[in-house]
Design a protein around this motif. Structure first.
Motif, mmCIF file in Angstrom:
data_model
loop_
_atom_site.group_PDB
_atom_site.id
_atom_site.type_symbol
_atom_site.label_atom_id
_atom_site.label_comp_id
_atom_site.label_asym_id
_atom_site.label_seq_id
_atom_site.Cartn_x
_atom_site.Cartn_y
_atom_site.Cartn_z
ATOM 1 N N TRP A 96 0.844 -1.192 0.000
ATOM 2 C CA TRP A 96 0.000 0.000 0.000
ATOM 3 C C TRP A 96 0.879 1.241 0.000
ATOM 4 C CZ3 TRP A 96 -4.305 2.225 -1.092
ATOM 5 C CH2 TRP A 96 -4.741 3.381 -0.431
ATOM 6 N N GLY A 97 0.735 2.036 -1.040
ATOM 7 C CA GLY A 97 1.528 3.249 -1.146
ATOM 8 C C GLY A 97 1.751 3.609 -2.603
ATOM 9 N N HIS A 98 2.561 4.638 -2.832
ATOM 10 C CA HIS A 98 2.908 5.046 -4.197
ATOM 11 C C HIS A 98 3.975 4.085 -4.726
ATOM 12 C CE1 HIS A 98 0.758 8.890 -4.225
ATOM 13 N NE2 HIS A 98 1.134 9.041 -2.970
ATOM 14 N N GLN A 99 3.598 3.256 -5.686
ATOM 15 C CA GLN A 99 4.559 2.291 -6.216
ATOM 16 C C GLN A 99 5.659 3.020 -6.978
ATOM 17 O OE1 GLN A 99 2.727 -0.887 -8.399
ATOM 18 N NE2 GLN A 99 4.612 -2.047 -8.639
ATOM 19 N N ILE A 100 6.882 2.570 -6.747
ATOM 20 C CA ILE A 100 8.039 3.230 -7.357
ATOM 21 C C ILE A 100 7.961 3.091 -8.883
ATOM 22 C CG2 ILE A 100 10.552 3.038 -7.644
ATOM 23 C CD1 ILE A 100 10.652 2.464 -4.602
ATOM 24 N N PRO A 101 8.085 4.202 -9.616
ATOM 25 C CA PRO A 101 7.913 4.172 -11.075
ATOM 26 C C PRO A 101 9.178 3.715 -11.803
ATOM 27 C CG PRO A 101 8.297 6.419 -10.380
ATOM 28 C CD PRO A 101 8.295 5.582 -9.125
ATOM 29 N N ALA A 102 9.588 2.482 -11.504
ATOM 30 C CA ALA A 102 10.809 1.943 -12.119
ATOM 31 C C ALA A 102 10.531 0.532 -12.641
ATOM 32 C CB ALA A 102 11.949 1.930 -11.106
ATOM 33 N N TRP A 103 11.060 0.231 -13.826
ATOM 34 C CA TRP A 103 10.886 -1.083 -14.449
ATOM 35 C C TRP A 103 12.263 -1.677 -14.735
ATOM 36 C CZ3 TRP A 103 7.507 2.812 -14.729
ATOM 37 C CH2 TRP A 103 6.139 2.537 -14.640
ATOM 38 N N TYR A 104 12.368 -3.024 -14.620
ATOM 39 C CA TYR A 104 13.646 -3.712 -14.779
ATOM 40 C C TYR A 104 13.599 -4.645 -15.986
ATOM 41 C CZ TYR A 104 14.170 -2.247 -9.910
ATOM 42 O OH TYR A 104 14.233 -1.509 -8.749
ATOM 43 N N SER A 105 14.698 -4.626 -16.720
ATOM 44 C CA SER A 105 14.838 -5.592 -17.820
ATOM 45 C C SER A 105 15.394 -6.888 -17.261
ATOM 46 C CB SER A 105 15.789 -5.035 -18.880
ATOM 47 O OG SER A 105 17.133 -5.010 -18.372
ATOM 48 N N ASP A 106 15.370 -7.943 -18.068
ATOM 49 C CA ASP A 106 15.934 -9.235 -17.652
ATOM 50 C C ASP A 106 17.436 -9.126 -17.400
ATOM 51 O OD1 ASP A 106 13.469 -10.401 -17.867
ATOM 52 O OD2 ASP A 106 13.771 -11.125 -19.910
ATOM 53 N N THR A 107 18.068 -8.119 -17.992
ATOM 54 C CA THR A 107 19.514 -7.949 -17.824
ATOM 55 C C THR A 107 19.863 -6.997 -16.680
ATOM 56 O OG1 THR A 107 19.461 -6.189 -19.486
ATOM 57 C CG2 THR A 107 19.985 -8.419 -20.254
ATOM 58 N N GLY A 108 18.823 -6.510 -15.952
ATOM 59 C CA GLY A 108 19.070 -5.685 -14.775
ATOM 60 C C GLY A 108 19.083 -4.193 -15.030
ATOM 61 N N GLU A 109 18.794 -3.764 -16.268
ATOM 62 C CA GLU A 109 18.720 -2.323 -16.540
ATOM 63 C C GLU A 109 17.472 -1.737 -15.881
ATOM 64 O OE1 GLU A 109 20.111 -1.008 -20.733
ATOM 65 O OE2 GLU A 109 19.340 -3.057 -20.972
ATOM 66 N N ILE A 110 17.560 -0.473 -15.481
ATOM 67 C CA ILE A 110 16.444 0.209 -14.823
ATOM 68 C C ILE A 110 15.912 1.298 -15.750
ATOM 69 C CG2 ILE A 110 15.716 1.585 -12.839
ATOM 70 C CD1 ILE A 110 17.999 0.350 -11.251
ATOM 71 N N PHE A 111 14.570 1.310 -15.905
ATOM 72 C CA PHE A 111 13.916 2.344 -16.704
ATOM 73 C C PHE A 111 12.883 3.045 -15.824
ATOM 74 C CE2 PHE A 111 15.283 -0.993 -19.590
ATOM 75 C CZ PHE A 111 16.065 -0.267 -20.494
ATOM 76 N N VAL A 112 13.176 4.296 -15.486
ATOM 77 C CA VAL A 112 12.264 5.096 -14.664
ATOM 78 C C VAL A 112 11.378 5.895 -15.602
ATOM 79 C CG1 VAL A 112 12.122 7.034 -13.056
ATOM 80 C CG2 VAL A 112 13.784 5.206 -12.675
ATOM 81 N N ALA A 113 10.055 5.777 -15.422
ATOM 82 C CA ALA A 113 9.123 6.404 -16.367
ATOM 83 C C ALA A 113 7.803 6.735 -15.682
ATOM 84 C CB ALA A 113 8.882 5.465 -17.546
ATOM 85 N N HIS A 114 6.990 7.547 -16.374
ATOM 86 C CA HIS A 114 5.693 7.945 -15.822
ATOM 87 C C HIS A 114 4.705 6.789 -15.803
ATOM 88 C CE1 HIS A 114 7.431 11.863 -17.006
ATOM 89 N NE2 HIS A 114 6.719 12.352 -16.008
#
Length: 961
Positions: free
Chosen positions: A443-461
């Motif tokens: 419960w809360g504002h989920q962090i707007p970050a997505w991970y690729s299978d290779t561990g890269e981080i993509f922060v997006a709206h």
């Protein structure tokens, strides 16, 4: 202006109505709050551009949506609403923004407990259904505290009410996160954090409560690997023997000669075959224990820093539930940490590596929500860098967010009230660490970050933008969103600007940021205040607020902290409405498992409130809170104050009733300015002058956030000056011995002063003042002013300094002294109030003639005879300045001499106190000129009195001889 026939009829109709003899708050509170809301008085009042007004805004410290109103809320809300109502009456453009906080951990706990009652769990129903359950709970029960806040009469812009998980707020949270991430200030890293093994989440350093306990120090021997002759072992002292499996070094101080020859050698970790080095680092205290410590970098904050400095590996041995994991020998795997401690200690004894055990006081960290001992844990978390300078920040170039937050307080752009909290704020920012902003909750504002299978981080709206960014970087596979949510304090820190519509450049953002003041307790200076300053200044370039009013804790009447376990809490709604003893006991013992504790609380409650709690109404509670609002002090809340201010409400009610029942025949414009000066008595002029002084002092007190002074000034003026003195004087002046014009002047004065009193009092006591204003304002309004009928929309009184008359106030002080003197004479002679006796008076004939009707009325006299010389009779005499007052009855000369000598000593004491005050440079520099002048007048009268009393004492002594 002559009043219209319709107004005369309104007056006559009103005066024929039944005016209740006592104030009943329950009859009026719901009525007026509903009326104010329906008429839109709390909404921002739109004005043409040509009438631009100064803005005044306050934002709620958002209470948890899980909560109910407590005494701290009642205090906080009262102070905020006093300021809002006061500034609304000053004609300012008001915005008072209410809201509630989603309270991540607290709310999740509440809903999980509800699921447990249904034999369910969040894991069992899954994340999507659990979040739905939380929203349903919020919809049904989450607005309870808002409704309770309204009971306090809070005049907020409810149409602007926010919830920190609303869509608009979420947009602001995501935009802020992305901005800070792109600036390199938000980063993800493996760091040691405080881990709650019950809630299974990281918690902030500020949410840690350190508890001192009686523990132990275990002295453990570590076998040395090399053959050093007689030296077989090295001994360390530890409070946590169960963590030896996570050891990655032993450490000594570089200057400790006892161990210099061992640095660089290796030892075996007991109960394992693992070898670790002996190193040196100056963080070791040579005087503590043996001067040699074990380094457990994955489970101790100091050890972690030492490991980083010395390039040591880390070994984590705990699961998230604080059980030993697979990094320990098989025998210990799965054991709970304290169970493991017992077995490890026993096994060390068995192999003769436990040298000794000593009693040792230590501190352990507990989670303020769960109450369990926290575990330092090495986990992947999101952090906000507080001391790093963002390379591409155009708003505050070359400065970190903590530097900027320090700067705006140092240069007084933001001021603390009381000022000493400024140093506390500064010290925390100087020693600030990076802020762990992620929480392992649902419960809360989920962090707007997505991970690729290779561990890269993509922060997006949003997810679509994340996939687009991933594709641009050359990755077209599946993206997994981060499961963590943001710390509740992160979204709360953005409230100053997200509630104004940011990231849009709204007119609200331009007009109402910074807000005027923030009102809060000292306990969240770091949680909330500092973080609002850091992020608002960094993101918008503006400070979040101009002033910070910090108040103390509300404690019980004995100064003890209020807590449910002690059973000494008070519910503000119970103080407003009242509660029976039986229901109060049920409320205080609800949920207690310990019967002994419940019995103690029940016994104490019966002793403290044998008849339950009588309802005092909202106004009495608000006035109590204001009267307690002394800068920088905790508040020992005594319910007797509420009772006293409930009586104060009755006093105001009855005073209004008296005035309205005595002014039926007024038929002219009621401005004091239109009354011919010769028709105003010196007593009328005195109350008018006193009113101007009170208005000035109250306005000054508002500027200084001295709500205790505001309450005390108004209370004293109403109770002492207006009710006890002027109303009684008005009774005299409305008698036939005064002309019609003089009587009318008194009635006009009564009504004008009463109208100003109601307006002065309204910000603190909104309900009773509105009810009485409706009865009084019919004399002030003409037919075109119906839209301004509410006191909410009236102008706050402004002082007219031309009506301040120091000489009149001095003369009235003499009258008071004369009346008090005659009363003292009556008391000394044990005369009953019903026994009217004659008085002989010598002094200024003109003043005595003027004062005589009042002295006769107040002192219960039959007559006053003004004489040139007092007769030599055995009668008591009081001397006030150059006035001699003698009861025309015989008296024992020895007793009269004794009385005069006592009076002599009393006046000498007053002269000493007055001289001390007037010789105090701070008093003369800081006190209003009117107050200093009053003190000088008092001293002059005292000095005149003492001279005349000396003369009278000498005469009596001669007569006795």
């Amino acid at each position: 202006m002559i009043k219209s026939e319709s107004q005369k009829n309104m007056q006559n109709t009103f005066n024929q109505n039944n005016f209740p003899k006592s104030f009943e708050p329950s009859d009026i509170e719901n009525k007026w709050y509903k009326e104010w809301s329906e008429k839109g008085y709390f909404k921002t009042q739109e004005q043409p551009d040509t009438q631009k007004r100064e803005s005044y805004s306050i934002q709620f410290p958002p209470p948890n949506v899980t909560g109910t109103l407590h005494m701290g809320h009642a205090f906080n809300q009262t102070i905020m609403d006093c300021l809002i109502r006061y500034n609304r009456m000053l004609g300012k453009d008001i915005v008072f923004i209410p809201g509630t906080d989603h309270a991540g951990i607290a709310t999740q706990i509440v809903v999980e407990r509800q699921l447990e009652n249904k034999n369910l769990s969040r894991e069992l129903i899954g994340k999507e259904k659990f979040i739905k359950e939380v929203w349903e709970w919020k919809k049904k029960s989450g607005n309870v505290i808002t409704d309770q806040i309204k009971r306090l009469g809070i005049s907020a812009n409810w149409e602007r009410e926010y919830f920190t998980m609303d869509e608009g707020m979420s947009i602001g949270v995501i935009e802020t996160f992305i901005t800070l991430y792109n600036q390199g200030l938000i980063y993800r890293g493996k760091r040691l954090v405080n881990w709650d093994p019950k809630l299974l989440t990281a918690v902030s350093d500020l949410e840690v409560e350190m508890e001192e306990i009686d523990g132990y120090m275990w002295y453990i021997q570590y076998p040395i690997v090399e053959d050093l002759g007689d030296i077989k072992n090295i001994t360390i002292a530890t409070t946590r023997p169960e963590t030896i499996f996570a050891d990655n070094a032993l450490c000594v101080h570089p200057l400790d000669k006892r161990y210099n020859h061992l640095v660089g050698k290796y030892v075996y970790v007991p109960l394992t075959n693992r070898k670790i080095p002996i190193i040196s680092d100056d963080f070791v205290d040579m005087e503590f224990g043996t001067g040699c410590v074990k380094i457990t970098s994955a489970h101790d904050f100091n050890d972690y820093q030492c490991a980083l400095r010395n390039n040591l590996p880390t070994i984590s041995i705990f699961t998230k539930e604080a059980h030993l994991n697979s990094n320990v020998p098989e025998k210990y795997q799965g054991l709970e940490r304290y169970e493991a401690r017992k077995i490890v200690v026993e096994d060390l004894k068995n192999i003769n590596l436990l040298l000794k055990i000593e009693n040792h006081k230590t501190t352990q960290p507990k989670g303020d929500r769960s109450g369990v001992v926290l575990e330092p844990m090495l986990t992947d978390q999101w952090f906000l860098a507080t001391t790093k300078i963002a390379p591409n920040n155009s708003i505050n170039p070359g400065k970190s967010i903590s530097e900027v937050a320090l700067e705006v307080v140092e240069n007084n752009q933001i001021k603390f009230y009381p000022e000493h909290w400024k140093n506390t704020y500064k010290q925390w920012l100087i020693n600030i660490q990076d802020w762990c902003i992620s929480r392992q909750l649902w419960w809360g504002h989920q962090i707007p970050a997505w991970y690729s299978d290779t561990g890269e981080i993509f922060v997006a709206h949003n997810e679509e933008e994340a996939y687009k960014n991933a594709k641009l970087s050359g990755y077209e596979g599946f993206l997994r969103r981060d499961d963590d949510v943001l710390d509740t304090w992160f979204s709360s820190a953005l409230i100053p600007f997200t509630t104004m519509g940011w990231p849009e450049n709204t007119s609200d953002l331009q007009k109402y940021l910074p807000s005027s003041v923030i009102i809060t307790g000292f306990d969240i200076i770091f949680f909330w205040i500092a973080r609002m300053v850091m992020l608002t200044k960094h993101i918008t370039g503006k400070i979040p607020f101009r002033n910070i009013y910090i108040h103390g804790l509300i404690r019980d009447s004995e100064g003890k902290k209020m807590s449910k376990s002690k059973g000494n809490t008070l519910d503000p709604i119970d103080l407003i409405d009242g509660i029976t003893l039986e229901n109060l006991i049920k409320k205080r013992t609800f949920g207690l498992i310990n019967p002994k504790q419940a019995n103690t609380i029940e016994k104490n409650t019966k002793k403290e409130f044998p008849n339950g709690i009588k309802g005092f109404g909202t106004d009495a509670l608000r006035f109590t809170m204001a009267s307690y609002a002394t800068l920088g002090r905790d508040i020992n809340f005594d319910i007797k104050r509420c009772e006293g201010y409930r009586n104060f409400c009755n006093k105001i009610w009855n005073a209004t009733r008296f005035v309205l029942l005595n002014i039926e025949d007024i038929d002219i414009n009621l401005s004091i300015d239109t009354v011919e000066n010769q028709n105003l008595s010196f007593a009328d002029k005195w109350i008018i002058s006193s009113l101007q002084n009170v208005i000035i002092d109250v306005n000054n007190a508002y500027d200084e956030y001295r709500f205790d002074n505001i309450a005390n000034l108004i209370y004293k003026f109403i109770w002492d000056e207006f009710c006890d003195w002027y109303l009684e004087i008005a009774k005299v002046q409305m008698q036939n011995t005064f002309t019609k014009d003089e009587q009318n002047a008194t009635k006009i004065t009564l009504l004008n002063v009463l109208g100003n009193i109601l307006k002065l009092l309204h910000p603190i006591m909104p309900y009773i003042t509105e009810e009485l204003w409706q009865k009084v304002s019919v004399y002030f309004r003409d037919d075109s002013q119906e839209n301004l009928s509410s006191i909410v929309m009236q102008s706050y009184p402004k002082a007219d300094k031309s009506k301040i008359d120091v000489n009149i106030e001095k003369e009235f002080l003499e009258l008071k002294s004369q009346i008090d003197a005659v009363r003292a004479l009556r008391g000394a002679m044990n005369l009953s109030p019903a026994e009217k006796v004659p008085l002989l008076a010598k002094g200024n004939i003109e003043k005595l003639k003027r004062n005589s009707p009042y002295i006769i009325h107040f002192a219960k006299l039959s007559t006053i005879e003004i004489v040139e010389k007092l007769p030599l009779i055995e009668s008591p005499v009081q001397i006030i300045g150059d006035t001699y007052l003698m009861l025309n009855i015989k008296v024992d000369l020895n007793k009269e001499l004794l009385r005069l000598e006592k009076e002599h000593a009393k006046i000498l004491n007053e002269i000493t106190k007055s001289n001390i005050k007037l010789n105090n440079k701070e008093f003369k520099q800081n006190a209003p000129k009117e107050i200093v002048a009053k003190e000088i007048n008092r001293l002059e009268i005292f000095q005149l009195n003492i001279n005349n009393i000396n003369e009278q004492i000498e005469k009596l002594r001669k007569m006795i001889i």
